[in-house]
Write an enzyme that holds these catalytic residues in place. Sequence first.
Site, mmCIF file in Angstrom:
data_model
loop_
_atom_site.group_PDB
_atom_site.id
_atom_site.type_symbol
_atom_site.label_atom_id
_atom_site.label_comp_id
_atom_site.label_asym_id
_atom_site.label_seq_id
_atom_site.Cartn_x
_atom_site.Cartn_y
_atom_site.Cartn_z
ATOM 1 N N GLY A 137 0.776 -1.227 0.000
ATOM 2 C CA GLY A 137 0.000 0.000 0.000
ATOM 3 C C GLY A 137 0.810 1.281 0.000
ATOM 4 N N ARG A 192 -14.627 4.897 -11.097
ATOM 5 C CA ARG A 192 -14.052 4.357 -12.326
ATOM 6 C C ARG A 192 -15.062 3.465 -13.048
ATOM 7 N NH1 ARG A 192 -8.519 4.016 -10.562
ATOM 8 N NH2 ARG A 192 -8.312 5.362 -8.742
ATOM 9 N N ARG A 213 -3.808 13.549 -4.257
ATOM 10 C CA ARG A 213 -4.436 13.769 -5.551
ATOM 11 C C ARG A 213 -5.824 14.379 -5.334
ATOM 12 N NH1 ARG A 213 -3.605 8.169 -8.846
ATOM 13 N NH2 ARG A 213 -5.135 7.333 -7.393
ATOM 14 N N ASP A 248 -10.134 -0.338 -14.685
ATOM 15 C CA ASP A 248 -10.077 0.233 -13.337
ATOM 16 C C ASP A 248 -9.275 1.531 -13.314
ATOM 17 O OD1 ASP A 248 -7.981 -1.863 -13.822
ATOM 18 O OD2 ASP A 248 -7.115 -0.997 -12.012
#
Length: 521
Positions: free
Chosen positions: A135, A199, A192, A269
């Site tokens: 991660g 998606r 971000r 995705d």
Amino acid sequence: MKLHIHNSFITELPADKDQNNIPRQVEKACFSYVQPVVPSKPVLIHAVAEVADIIGLSQTDLDSPEFLKVFSGSTVYSGTKPYAMCYAGHQFGNWAGQLGDGRAINLTEVINNDQLYTLQLKGAGPTPYSRNADGFAVLRSSIREYLCAEAMHHLGVPTTRSLSLMETGDPVLRDVLYNGNPAYEKGAVVCRVAPSFIRFGSFEIFAARNDLENLRLLTDYTIKHHFSDIKEEGVSKYVALFSAVAKATRTMIIHWQRVGFVHGVMNTDNMSIHGITIDYGPYGWLEDYNSGWTPNTTDAQYKRYRFGNQAEIALWNLYQLANALFLLIEEAAPLEAVLESFQSNYEKDYLQMMQDKLGLTGDAENDLILIGTLVQLLEKAETDMTLFFRMLSKITKDNAGEAAFETIRIAFYNEAQLPQNVRSEWEQWLQNYLNRLQKETISDEERTNKMNACNPKYVLRNYMAQLAIDAAEKGDYSIVIELFNVLQKPYEEQPEFEKWFAKRPDWAREKVGCSMLSCSS
């Protein structure tokens, strides 16, 4: 520091009932609550004041200890509950099942000036969707994402935005070439910003599981919060949503082709329903014009995501989204109509885009021939795409063929070794182009200005990003900051940055990070 929190996604959509943050299948949920891993020694490398302003923060906020804590994942902002999204996808054309935010954690949604934004940390730790990964993200991939999102925005390409780039102070183990030689690298986290991170795969997962209740919930939520101009009722609103997504996707691809950008991982995705570029992994800009080039080592054999195939892949991905939404619509014809129009409208948009790059108006039929011949020629000799189109704007109507060739000469990687027949073809094309310019009524200066507003002078070439990474890994962020500044004005001359208006150097032709990249981050 005050954010105007808006928790619509986690309050209106179903949450994962299991609170265990371990890799697993997550059923009947759009997301799972997770906590970022607290970094040991976070340091702010850079933040984008413009993006901060968009979400309601000031420069004072960027300089505050609270900003460092919240956007490094050290603390959770009051009134928020971080989460990772559940989605599925097709990867390299194959159904991959559940994927989800494996190294992304959504901090919250905020509203500012009546606009909704999602703030997301990439590299802040594991989630139930991390599978066998940890991660986290490394500095090199974080720099690439941070710079590229902002570069794309200023190029006029729909994209996520970058708010901040931080080192975590923690080492991350990565096998950069997937060749059995892992090594520790500096860890980093990027914030971000996007309207949302929904998606194509967000819909696919519920369709694949035949979970119509949650498929409908997610689709209605998406229309309500992100496509509120859709006024149709019943199943017609789902067709309208699909049409809007297809149009936005087509616009995005046209921009990619215009500036020579190759995404590298166009899995479903990694496709945003907003038609914005997301998930900057092994991306790249064309150096020499090569429709068969992909920056992704994983795609090296089949080149599914090569530059020249991006429109076809976008359409293929839209077919997968259509298959998911079909379960709500139960009629194929309206979806098929949208898909059919994508191809025809793309061809029209592509022609217009190429005419703009060439400074031409009207005369579409003959221009199609001129453009087709040009694309073939660009591939016959190693020709730098960015330099070619930028230099082409300097050609004037009264140029002779030889003078026109001299103008674009610097775009060739090895002009001295051009076969004579190829040189002759170039001279003929340039003469045809000059003849075509005679039909234009605007002045050379006006045409140059129009072309330069379409053809960037500066793009984030892979070797440029690698130079910034190499320095940053030694603690020097000056190149990161310099490139950030250059790429804010990619269409302007910026003579002080002329060194970045150059072909890829020979040393970068095969260097790791400068030609092709892996998905390792």
